[in-house]
Structure formats: C-alpha cells, structure tokens
Motif scaffolding. Structure first.
Motif, short mmCIF file in Angstrom:
data_model
loop_
_atom_site.label_atom_id
_atom_site.label_comp_id
_atom_site.label_asym_id
_atom_site.label_seq_id
_atom_site.Cartn_x
_atom_site.Cartn_y
_atom_site.Cartn_z
N GLY A 71 48.26 22.10 105.05
CA GLY A 71 48.96 22.69 103.93
C GLY A 71 48.05 23.26 102.86
N ILE A 72 46.78 23.53 103.20
CA ILE A 72 45.82 24.09 102.25
C ILE A 72 45.98 25.61 102.23
N ALA A 73 46.38 26.14 101.07
CA ALA A 73 46.48 27.60 100.93
C ALA A 73 45.08 28.18 100.69
N PHE A 74 44.92 29.45 101.04
CA PHE A 74 43.62 30.09 100.83
C PHE A 74 43.84 31.56 100.46
N THR A 75 42.84 32.13 99.80
CA THR A 75 42.76 33.58 99.57
C THR A 75 41.33 34.02 99.84
N TRP A 76 41.21 35.24 100.31
CA TRP A 76 39.90 35.89 100.48
C TRP A 76 39.96 37.24 99.79
N GLU A 77 38.99 37.52 98.97
CA GLU A 77 38.94 38.77 98.23
C GLU A 77 37.59 39.43 98.47
N ARG A 78 37.62 40.71 98.72
CA ARG A 78 36.39 41.47 98.93
C ARG A 78 36.07 42.27 97.67
N HIS A 79 34.88 42.08 97.14
CA HIS A 79 34.41 42.84 95.98
C HIS A 79 33.39 43.88 96.45
N SER A 80 32.77 44.54 95.51
CA SER A 80 31.82 45.61 95.85
C SER A 80 30.66 45.08 96.68
N GLU A 81 30.08 43.98 96.28
CA GLU A 81 28.93 43.44 97.01
C GLU A 81 29.11 41.99 97.41
N ALA A 82 30.23 41.39 97.04
CA ALA A 82 30.44 39.97 97.33
C ALA A 82 31.84 39.76 97.86
N SER A 83 32.06 38.57 98.37
CA SER A 83 33.39 38.14 98.80
C SER A 83 33.67 36.77 98.21
N THR A 84 34.92 36.54 97.85
CA THR A 84 35.34 35.27 97.25
C THR A 84 36.35 34.59 98.17
N GLN A 85 36.06 33.35 98.53
CA GLN A 85 36.97 32.55 99.33
C GLN A 85 37.42 31.35 98.49
N THR A 86 38.73 31.13 98.38
CA THR A 86 39.27 30.08 97.53
C THR A 86 40.26 29.25 98.33
N LEU A 87 40.11 27.92 98.23
CA LEU A 87 41.03 26.97 98.85
C LEU A 87 41.84 26.28 97.77
N PHE A 88 43.14 26.11 97.98
CA PHE A 88 44.04 25.46 97.04
C PHE A 88 44.58 24.20 97.72
N VAL A 89 44.12 23.05 97.26
CA VAL A 89 44.34 21.79 97.96
C VAL A 89 45.37 20.95 97.19
N PRO A 90 46.56 20.80 97.71
CA PRO A 90 47.56 19.97 97.03
C PRO A 90 47.28 18.49 97.27
N PRO A 91 47.90 17.62 96.50
CA PRO A 91 47.70 16.17 96.73
C PRO A 91 48.13 15.78 98.15
N GLY A 92 47.34 14.91 98.77
CA GLY A 92 47.64 14.47 100.12
C GLY A 92 46.98 15.29 101.21
N SER A 93 46.26 16.35 100.84
CA SER A 93 45.61 17.21 101.84
C SER A 93 44.10 17.01 101.86
N GLU A 94 43.60 15.94 101.19
CA GLU A 94 42.15 15.75 101.13
C GLU A 94 41.55 15.52 102.51
N ALA A 95 42.31 14.95 103.44
CA ALA A 95 41.77 14.68 104.77
C ALA A 95 41.45 15.97 105.51
N ALA A 96 42.22 17.02 105.29
CA ALA A 96 41.98 18.30 105.96
C ALA A 96 41.00 19.17 105.20
N LEU A 97 40.64 18.75 103.97
CA LEU A 97 39.77 19.59 103.16
C LEU A 97 38.38 19.73 103.76
N GLU A 98 37.86 18.66 104.34
CA GLU A 98 36.49 18.72 104.89
C GLU A 98 36.39 19.76 105.99
N ASP A 99 37.40 19.79 106.89
CA ASP A 99 37.37 20.80 107.95
C ASP A 99 37.53 22.21 107.38
N ALA A 100 38.35 22.36 106.35
CA ALA A 100 38.54 23.68 105.75
C ALA A 100 37.26 24.18 105.09
#
Length: 417
Positions: A71-100
C-alpha cells in the motif's frame, strides 16, 4: 481542431508533480538523483517494469505515479537534469518499506539528496518520536512553517539506525491536513531539492578557483612582457592564445553549473518565501539556516562567475593591445619600406637623367663628327672654312639632340627630374 503540436505537452506540464493527499501519521521517503541523458531510457524502462505487487496509475515521460506492495504510494518526476522519487508510507506499511527503498535505490542515477520524513499529528507526538531520531542537539533546526506546521532536522546524513544514508526530518502537522499539508510538505521538499542542486556548483567553483589564480598570474606576467621590446610578438601572441584557450576551457567546464546554481538559488528563495518560516526561541530557524550556510555558497559561485568573466575580459584586452602593437609595427615597417622605395626611385630617376645627359653629349659628338666629315669633303669645292662651320653648328646640334630626347621621354611618360 487543428492543434499546436506542443499544446498537450504544455497542458500536461501544468498537472505534473502531483502528490497524493497526506495525513498524519505517515512517512515520506524521497530520493533526488542526477540522471545522465544516456540513462534516461533505462530509467523509464525501470518505472514501467514495476516490482511484484506494484501498480502504475499514471505514466508520462515526465511523471509516473502508482502504488507498490504494502500500500505504499509513489511518484516519479523528471526534471531538467535530475529525477525525484518519493514514497508515501502509511501506518502499518513499514514492513514493505525496506523492499520499496531497495528497489528505489536500484534505479539509474547518482543520489544528490535522500530524506526520510516522519509526519506526526502534533507537537506532543513529535516529542515522543524525537529522541529516537538521534538528531544532533546543537545543530537542530526547528521552526514553524506554512502556518502551524513545525519541523525538526539537523540537515545531516544519518550513518546508523533510523535512516542510514538519509537525511532525517520530523514534521508535526498541528492542524494542517489534506491539501494544505500536502502542499506544505511538498514545498519543503522542493526547497531541500533545489538547495542541494544549487550547492552542486560550490565544489566546481572551489576546484576551478586555482585555475583562475594561475590565469591571473600569467596575465600579470604577460602584461609586463607587453611593455618590453626584447620579446618577440609571435611569442607573446602564442602565450596569450594558449592562456585564452585555458580560460575558455574553465568557462566551458563551469558556466552551466554556475548558471544552474543561480537559477536554483532563485527557486530556493521562492520556496522559502512561500513557507514563511517563523522562529522558535532556542532553535535555529529554517530561514537562518539557509542564510547562514546556503547564501554564502551561492555568493561564492556568483563571485567565481564574475571573476571568470573579468579574467576573460582582461585576456581579451591584452590580446587587443598586442594586436594593436603588431599592427603598429607592421604599419611602421610598411612606411619605412615605402620611404625606401621612394628614395630608390629618386636615385634611379637621377641616374636616368645623368645617363640621358651623357647620351646627349655622346649623340651630339657623333652627329657633329658626321657633319664635320661632310663639310670637310665639301670644303675643297665650296672654298669655306669647315672647322668654323662645325664650331657654329655644334651648339645647334646639342640643342636639337636634347630637345628630341625630351620629346621622346614625354611620349613614353617618363617623369621629369
């Protein structure tokens, strides 16, 4: 409808960088990576080939969003020279966070910023979490931003425990929720992203600064040599050309990074103004932290850019002076050569007139001799004094010879003395 070929791209650009709505408590994990153009296709392929349990809801060449396992949401954004990856971790999803996180860290590019944000409802919840984050007490930055929201961070990279290899930040929403909270956290992250991207120019400026020192020393020495007459112009021009190329190489290697630093610095100022930090007694505020550490770095880069332009301008001035010196010498040499040619022409003209004078004498002598022979032959018949007649005719023959040669010279266009 006959659409412009860029219309949909422009409209889509206005809807990029969307985050899911945030609600405390939760975690936000973000990485910012510099991605080379050669790795862009591999990055795009990685996002399209999601790990097991992943689901992509929206996919554009500049923005991807969806969910991962747990249940971890994510976004990926491409900038001019960089990329941003963001994970949104709700309570109870810490076990899956390491793999993400492990999957996110496998993506192409080099990380320039990585943060783990712990978002809690209020200050009381934050005080319970704060000891476990192991922030450096003397360096904690804490203030209110975007109204009631409060942040805590030491802006250092953790080497153990809670967020190894990541920066740590604690946020107390204090009544912000939904869209307001999302926008505030997103601006806070953008502030940190643009700050790090701007600071990439500082090592570049520091590394290139000694090269400008050497260039200025070489210019000083060349300036002294320009006043000396015992050094060949060709040698000076060769040195100046080599120095100008060296300065141009510095500019070519640094101009993009310095320009990017200036552009990112403006974005940092805008995000800081949007967040409107309010200081809390006993803590360094976000605005003070930025002014004390970020602005000097940006000003160093700006000073480097100004100095590089000044050194290049001085090299151009020295080159112009040397060219003026060379042109002046060439003009003086040409003037001396023309004067020498003029003197030579005068000498030749005088010599020509001398030869012509001698020719008049020679021709007159032979003409008078011929006339004398004829008169001597006629003397026995006409009974007159041939020698007297020759003496009288001699001046007339000389005048006629000189007149004839003068007319011939005029017809040929020969100059007079």
């Amino acid at each position: 409808m006959h659409e412009h070929e860029w219309r949909r791209l422009i409209v889509s650009e206005m809807h990029l960088r969307r985050w899911p709505r945030l609600h405390a408590p939760m975690q936000v994990v973000q990485q910012v990576r510099l991605v080379d153009d050669a790795d862009r296709d591999a990055e795009w392929d990685a996002w399209r080939a999601m790990p097991p349990g992943g689901d992509v809801r929206h996919a554009y060449r500049r923005h991807v969003s969806g969910t991962l396992a747990g249940g971890i949401a994510f976004t990926w954004e491409r900038h001019s020279e960089a990329s941003t990856q963001t994970l949104f971790v709700p309570p109870g999803s810490e076990a899956a966070l390491e793999d993400a996180i492990r999957w996110m860290e496998s993506l192409p590019g080099r990380t320039v910023r990585a943060t783990r944000i712990t978002l809690v409802p209020d200050d009381a919840a934050a005080q319970a979490v704060l000891p476990g984050m192991r922030l450096e007490g003397e360096e904690i930055v804490s203030c209110h931003v975007a109204g009631p929201m409060r942040i805590w961070s030491d802006f250092r990279i953790a080497d153990d425990g809670y967020a190894r290899g990541y920066g740590r930040m604690l946020i107390a929403a204090n009544g912000l929720d939904g869209g307001d909270l999302t926008r505030a956290v997103q601006r806070l992250q953008e502030l940190g992203t643009y700050r790090n991207l701007a600071l990439l120019g500082l090592p570049v400026a520091r590394a290139a600064w000694p090269r400008l020192d050497r260039a200025e020393e070489d210019l000083r020495r060349l300036g002294e040599n320009l006043t000396r007459s015992d050094i060949r112009d060709d040698d000076l021009m060769a040195e100046l050309s080599a120095l100008s190329l060296a300065i141009a190489a510095v500019a070519s290697a640094t101009d993009y990074r310095m320009s990017a630093t200036a552009a990112y610095a403006l974005l940092v100022e805008e995000r800081l103004e949007d967040l409107a930090p309010r200081a809390i007694p006993g803590f360094l505020s976000l605005a003070e932290f930025t002014q004390r550490r970020f602005l000097p770095a940006v000003r160093t880069c700006a000073a480097f850019s100004r100095r590089e332009r000044q050194v290049a301008s001085r090299a151009g001035q020295f080159t112009a002076l040397l060219r003026a010196r060379i042109e002046t010498r060439i003009e003086n040499q040409n003037g001396a050569l023309l004067a020498s040619l003029d003197r030579s022409a005068q000498h030749q003209l005088r010599l020509q007139h001398l030869v012509e004078g001698l020719s008049v004498v020679g021709i007159s002598y032979y003409a008078v001799a011929l006339v004398g022979h004829m008169l001597e032959g006629a003397e026995s018949v006409a009974h007159f004094d041939a020698r007297l007649v020759v003496g009288l005719l001699t001046p007339l023959v000389i005048v006629l010879t000189w007149t004839s040669l003068r007319r011939a010279r005029r017809k040929l266009g020969v100059a007079e003395a």
